[in-house]
Structures are given as C-alpha cells and as structure tokens.
Scaffold this active site. Structure first.
Site, PDB file in Angstrom:
ATOM      1  CD  GLU A 256      -4.341  13.706 -29.282  1.00 46.25           C
ATOM      2  OE1 GLU A 256      -5.488  14.047 -28.211  1.00 46.25           O
ATOM      3  OE2 GLU A 256      -3.430  12.896 -28.740  1.00 46.25           O
TER       4      GLU A 256
ATOM      5  CE1 TYR B 105      -4.806  15.840 -23.759  1.00 48.39           C
ATOM      6  CE2 TYR B 105      -6.242  15.942 -25.915  1.00 48.39           C
ATOM      7  CZ  TYR B 105      -5.117  15.309 -25.060  1.00 48.39           C
ATOM      8  OH  TYR B 105      -4.821  13.967 -25.254  1.00 48.39           O
TER       9      TYR B 105
ATOM     10  CG  ASP C 115      -6.048  12.834 -21.323  1.00 48.18           C
ATOM     11  OD1 ASP C 115      -5.595  12.485 -20.131  1.00 48.18           O
ATOM     12  OD2 ASP C 115      -6.413  12.004 -22.222  1.00 48.18           O
TER      13      ASP C 115
END
Ligand code: SF4
Length: 378
Positions: A69, A152, A170
């Site tokens: 990520e 996020y 996102d």
C-alpha cells in the site's frame, strides 16, 4: 425508498434528480455482485491472498499488505510489483526492514519517487518493531498513528490485512462510486459524499475482499476514459451507465496550472570516471537521496549559483520533471575535471560505485542529459 433488489434503470429518472443528489442504488446487492465478480476476476498480485485462499482461511501478511500500500501511493501496480518483490525478498518481515541501513532502503526505493514515503517506511517499520513487538496493530486508529500511514493506508491495511470493515477510498474507488451513484458534484468537493456512499457499499462480511474488488474494478473495468460497462458486475445497478454519463464522471473542478520552478544541476566527471554527487538534505524533496549538486529550485529565472567545483562548465541542455505541486526545469551543466579537483560540495564517487539506476528519476534524467556532453567533450 427503493425496493431491495431493484436496480436503477432509465435515463429519465436520473435526469429528474437534482444535479448533485446521488441516485438511489441497492448497495447490498451491488456489493454482493462485486464480490462474486472478484471471486472470478481478482488480479494475482504478489502481496495479495486471493479470494479462494482467503475463504479457505489463509490470512494475509500485514507487513506485505502495508508495504504494497505504501508503494502503491502515487505509483501504478506495474511499477510497484518489481520493487515489491525485491523488498520482500531482501527484507521479508518488518523486523528485517527495521534493522536495514537507511541508505540501502533509500537506494532500493529509487524509481518509485516520492522519497518521503521511503523515509516514513523505515520510520514506520522501526516503530512497529520497537513499540508493537513486530506486529502491525489491526485497528484503523492505531495504524493511522504510525509514521507515513494516512487515513487511506490505515483503512486499506485494516480492511485487507485484518478484514475490518474500514471504508477504503482512493481515486479508483471515487470513480466507481461517482458513477455507480451518478454523483455530478465535481471533485474534490464531492469527496465527503463519495466516501459516505462508499461506506454504504462496504459489507460487514469479507470487507477486505470488498476493498480489493473495488480497487480491481476501478483498475480494470471502470477505467477513467473508457469504462467497460458490458463487463461490469455493477452495470445493473449503475446510475451513470443508465444515464449515459459513465465516461464523463467523476466531474472535476478545473485545475490551476502547476507553477514552473527552475534550477541548475552540475555534473562533474573525472578522467577516471568518478562523478561528483552529494546527499540531499534529509528533509524536503528527494530528501536523503543522492543527487547532483545544484541550485535551489525557484519560480522565475534560474537562480545565480556558484558551481560546486572550479571547471569549464558547459551547458548540456535542460531536464523537465513533474512533482505533485510544481513542474521543474533544470538547466544541466557538465564538466570534465582534473584528478586534483577539490569540490566545495559533495564527494567524488568512483566509477565502480556509481550506479545511475540507484539515483532518483530526476537525477537519472540529469545524468542522461549530461552524458552526451561529457562523452562528446572527452
Ligand atoms: Fe463503471 Fe460502467 Fe460499471 Fe458503472 S457500469 S461502475 S460506469 S464500468
């Protein structure tokens, strides 16, 4: 209130809505259709536990989820995959990464850009190793308190690694949601609404697979310019498709042109092939990375600047690069220098130790621009 299971249909209905009111969508049915699609079409990714294995009880490795990520922030899957394999091979768990020398991690990060992420990656690994016994926390709030983990990433790790019903939003997810609910409000003003709508889609069961399914759908089917509605599991529910507006959403407020900054970069090479490099300050753009000595970067004309070493500097051309908030144009100056050259900044790196591939992309561009001038003038 719509009947459960009744998808949105018909252009007239969508057109009748107030311009900024989201369409009514059967969110649970849409989410179920998405999960079924994910079971058949999930992308095979090196950090991912696929839906079949997940349902068979295989748990994702939070370290690999987190690492992927962080790499995927501002980077495509294709660009991140190779780096991910190298990182995970060299530092297979968070303790190994925490113990790695910072310069090695920064060099391995080269090519992914946004080097503040690499510095935060190291800081986060060290904090997880020192304060959490080498185990990532499962809660969104605790994840969000770690270095470099914003809302996020905290939601993505909580959902994917720990199957928490976190709302993961996102750019891909914003696009899918804006279309599914036919939200006409332009971004970024629409963000809070899109997030709230994404929450209505997030299921209590298999939220991790749901988050990844949304990402996959946005990346492979509901793409920015040409959404493949014919192949989309959300098509029966999609208000933008029904209204014939899929490709035009999400709307975006006009962007202000990014300002142009200018600067100078000096590439000095000795006859033995050694080149003059310096380490950039730890804070700021490309912080802690190796680079060519140069001026500050400022708007307007290139700032006057003393070269790092006395030499016959020759113009080698310009290099353009785009950062998040500005464009940069560097004027490149190149020079062959003598064996006794004494630089006021930086240090000579031998030809054997100089690896252009370990430089940040901008600095590699500068090298590519300077090299013909150096070779031609040799
Ligand atoms: Fe996107 Fe088309 Fe699917 Fe709607 S139907 S979510 S616009 S691909």
């Amino acid at each position: 209130m719509r009947d459960a299971g009744a998808p949105v249909r018909g252009q007239a209905r969508a057109a009748d809505r107030a311009a900024d009111a989201p369409a009514a969508v059967d969110a649970p049915a849409a989410a179920a259709a998405l999960l079924a699609w994910y079971g058949r079409h999930a992308r095979a990714l090196p950090w991912r536990v696929g839906p079949a294995a997940r349902q068979a009880g295989v748990a994702p490795d939070p370290y690999r989820v987190w690492l992927s990520e962080v790499m995927l922030q501002q980077t495509t899957v294709a660009a991140a995959e190779g780096h991910f394999r190298r990182f995970a091979g060299r530092w297979p768990d968070v303790r190994a990464l925490a113990a790695a020398p910072e310069a090695e991690v920064m060099a391995a990060w080269a090519g992914l850009g946004y080097y503040a992420r690499a510095r935060n990656l190291i800081a986060c690994a060290r904090q997880v190793a020192a304060a959490h016994g080498g185990c990532f926390p499962a809660e969104e709030a605790a994840l969000g308190a770690l270095p470099g983990i914003g809302p996020y990433t905290a939601a993505a790790v909580a959902a994917i690694a720990f199957d928490r019903p976190a709302v993961v939003v996102d750019g891909n997810v914003e696009r899918v949601v804006a279309r599914l609910f036919c939200v006409a409000t332009p971004l970024p003003a629409a963000k809070p609404r899109l997030r709230a709508l994404a929450a209505t889609l997030t299921p209590a069961v298999r939220p991790g697979d749901h988050a990844q399914a949304m990402m996959d759908l946005g990346a492979t089917v509901c793409t920015p310019r040409r959404p493949d509605c014919g192949a989309c599991p959300l098509a029966p529910y999609c208000a933008a498709r029904a209204a014939g507006r899929a490709a035009e959403l999400p709307a975006r407020a006009p962007r202000r042109a990014a300002p142009l900054r200018r600067g100078l970069a000096y590439v000095a090479r000795r006859a033995d092939g050694a080149v003059l490099l310096e380490r950039r300050p730890a804070r700021g753009l490309l912080g802690g990375m190796a680079g060519w000595p140069g001026s500050v970067w400022a708007e307007g004309t290139p700032p006057a600047h003393a070269p790092p070493v006395a030499a016959d500097w020759r113009p080698a051309g310009e290099v353009d690069h785009v950062f998040t908030h500005f464009r940069l144009r560097l004027e490149v100056l190149a020079a062959e220098v003598g064996a006794q050259a004494a630089p006021a900044r930086g240090a000579f790196v031998s030809a054997a130790d100089f690896a252009p591939s370990s430089l940040p992309t901008l600095m590699r561009k500068v090298w590519d621009r300077a090299r013909p001038a150096l070779d031609g003038g040799a």
